[in-house]
Write a protein that holds these residues in place. Structure first.
Motif, short mmCIF file in Angstrom:
data_model
loop_
_atom_site.label_atom_id
_atom_site.label_comp_id
_atom_site.label_asym_id
_atom_site.label_seq_id
_atom_site.Cartn_x
_atom_site.Cartn_y
_atom_site.Cartn_z
N GLU A 94 0.01 -3.25 4.31
CA GLU A 94 -1.42 -3.09 4.55
C GLU A 94 -1.93 -4.16 5.51
OE1 GLU A 94 -5.55 -2.33 2.05
OE2 GLU A 94 -3.75 -2.97 1.02
N THR A 95 -2.69 -3.73 6.51
CA THR A 95 -3.23 -4.66 7.50
C THR A 95 -4.48 -5.33 6.95
OG1 THR A 95 -2.43 -3.27 9.31
CG2 THR A 95 -4.15 -4.86 9.84
N GLY A 96 -4.48 -6.67 6.94
CA GLY A 96 -5.65 -7.41 6.49
C GLY A 96 -6.70 -7.48 7.59
N LEU A 97 -7.95 -7.59 7.20
CA LEU A 97 -9.03 -7.64 8.19
C LEU A 97 -8.90 -8.86 9.10
CD1 LEU A 97 -12.09 -6.53 6.03
CD2 LEU A 97 -10.94 -5.21 7.81
N GLY A 98 -8.33 -9.94 8.56
CA GLY A 98 -8.15 -11.15 9.37
C GLY A 98 -7.13 -10.98 10.47
N GLU A 99 -6.31 -9.94 10.38
CA GLU A 99 -5.28 -9.69 11.40
C GLU A 99 -5.76 -8.77 12.51
OE1 GLU A 99 -1.17 -9.22 9.41
OE2 GLU A 99 -2.60 -8.36 7.97
N LYS A 158 -2.79 -3.36 14.28
CA LYS A 158 -3.90 -4.27 13.93
C LYS A 158 -5.21 -3.82 14.59
CE LYS A 158 -0.42 -6.65 12.37
NZ LYS A 158 0.07 -6.41 10.99
N MET A 202 0.85 -1.18 0.00
CA MET A 202 0.00 0.00 0.00
C MET A 202 0.89 1.24 0.00
SD MET A 202 -2.79 1.18 2.87
CE MET A 202 -3.60 2.75 2.77
N GLU A 225 -16.92 -10.08 6.96
CA GLU A 225 -15.83 -10.12 5.98
C GLU A 225 -14.86 -11.28 6.20
OE1 GLU A 225 -15.50 -8.13 3.33
OE2 GLU A 225 -17.40 -7.15 3.86
N THR A 226 -14.64 -11.66 7.46
CA THR A 226 -13.59 -12.67 7.74
C THR A 226 -14.09 -13.86 8.55
OG1 THR A 226 -12.92 -11.62 9.81
CG2 THR A 226 -11.90 -10.81 7.81
N LYS A 286 -6.40 0.23 10.54
CA LYS A 286 -7.37 0.48 9.47
C LYS A 286 -8.50 1.37 9.97
CE LYS A 286 -8.48 -2.60 6.39
NZ LYS A 286 -7.67 -2.23 5.23
#
Length: 385
Positions: free
Chosen positions: A168-173, A260, A1, A369-370, A308
């Motif tokens: 970029e921070t993933g939603l799963g993290e 996170k 990102m 989402e996750t 995020k």
């Protein structure tokens, strides 16, 4: 990102160099107005077409060098596109102040010692205040873009867009969710996954803005040139002060929460329309409050720290009970800022209730989402480490 920030540095100039820079900036300003006139008449927004049709005239009339003449066309087209996107109609921009757009490694270069800039009379090599700029000279990490040279109160500043890659921070993290309710009584009311609440009071801000408003009204009654100058200077001072407040608030929110983290804000896109229902005496405060500026500062600061930010539908966030889910207008008493559920009797500050509901909506968003629910014990472990 990729993230881009603007680095602002002060340039040191002698009286002779100051005259050269101002002469170049005024020529560039005239060229922008000349090209703007062509675009307004032709409605041509193709960069190369505008450049082709105005290049010779810009060089002949304004005396700009080739690269500067190209920059003018691109700058004017970009300005028109921004206006069309924001306003939805053709409005001719007026380039009132002397300015100069500088393309990296063509119109300007910068190292740890000197700032080199292209002018009408050739290159100038100037010194600058480099405090805090040292890290940006690492070309393996940071990239400079097209800068803008501006003159304020006889002093020169260079605004440089600096781009760099961030993970970029993933939603799963995500391990922590923070609901942030923005308002006037409290600039920000927060509620997080540790079930902790926080408040940033807006009382001092409201009082100071009221003071500025009263001063403006007094000056407007005078109708003199000096009063108009004071109103303009006061407006700039108020904007700088409010931006500093938003910087401090957003910085504190990012710093006080771990990596996170997911920040959940209300989507206040149409807040101006909604405030038309507010009483006339309170409308100025509601309409002019800087919700958007705070959100923008929070977004880029959070991204730099691996956090995020999302925006959700704000409807009923201050009328819904976070305990039983009962939604009713009478649940909230705006006059005393109290929420009292008519169903289960739960009572709390109405802004805190909004933050709690935003936190819940953030959890629901993550699940959708996750299919993962953030674990509170895991969050506490991460923060203790």
């Amino acid at each position: 990102m990729e993230q881009t920030i603007t680095a602002k540095i002060k340039i040191d100039v002698s009286e002779e160099q100051k005259d050269i820079l101002l002469q170049t900036m005024r020529a560039y300003q005239s060229a922008c107005n000349l090209v703007s006139s062509y675009v307004c008449k032709s409605h041509d927004l193709r960069k190369y077409s505008v450049q082709k049709n105005t290049y010779d005239k810009v060089r002949a009339v304004c005396g700009l060098k080739s690269q500067m003449a190209c920059s003018v066309a691109w700058n004017v087209v970009a300005r028109y596109k921004t206006i069309l996107e924001n306003e939805g109609k053709w409005i001719r921009p007026d380039f009132r102040k002397p300015q100069l757009d500088l393309v990296w490694n063509r119109d300007y270069s910068l190292n740890g010692e000197r700032f080199s800039v292209n002018t009408l009379t050739g290159r100038l090599k100037l010194t600058f205040h480099k405090d805090g700029m040292e890290k940006y000279f690492d070309s393996t990490v940071y990239r400079f873009g097209t800068a803008k040279l501006v003159c304020k109160h006889g002093k020169f500043y260079l605004h440089i867009p600096v781009s760099y890659e961030i993970p970029e921070t993933g939603l799963g993290e995500v391990g922590n969710v923070v609901g942030i309710d923005r308002g006037i009584n409290f600039v920000a009311a927060t509620y997080d996954s540790r079930h902790k609440s926080g408040f940033v009071s807006g009382k001092a801000i409201k009082q100071k803005r009221s003071h500025y408003k009263k001063l403006r009204q007094e000056l407007q009654r005078k109708h003199t040139p000096s009063s108009r100058r004071r109103i303009k200077a006061m407006g700039n001072r108020e904007n700088r002060w409010m931006q500093d407040v938003n910087h401090c608030v957003s910085k504190a929110l990012v710093k006080e929460n771990p990596q996170k983290t997911l920040f959940v804000l209300e989507d206040l896109t149409n807040v101006r329309t909604a405030t038309e229902r507010v009483k006339t005496k309170d409308r100025y405060v509601s309409v002019s409050w800087s919700f958007y500026d705070l959100e923008q500062k929070l977004r880029y600061k959070a991204a730099a720290k691996g956090q995020k930010v999302i925006s959700v539908d704000p409807r009923y966030t201050s009328q819904t009970c976070p305990m039983c889910g009962h939604t009713e207008l009478e649940n909230r008493n705006k006059k005393i800022h109290l929420f009292s559920c008519r169903n289960c009797g739960y009572r709390s500050n109405d802004d805190r209730i909004g933050a709690m509901n935003l936190h819940r909506m953030g959890i629901e968003y993550l699940i959708k989402e996750t299919h993962k629910v953030p674990d509170t014990e895991e969050i506490c472990e991460k923060q203790s480490v």
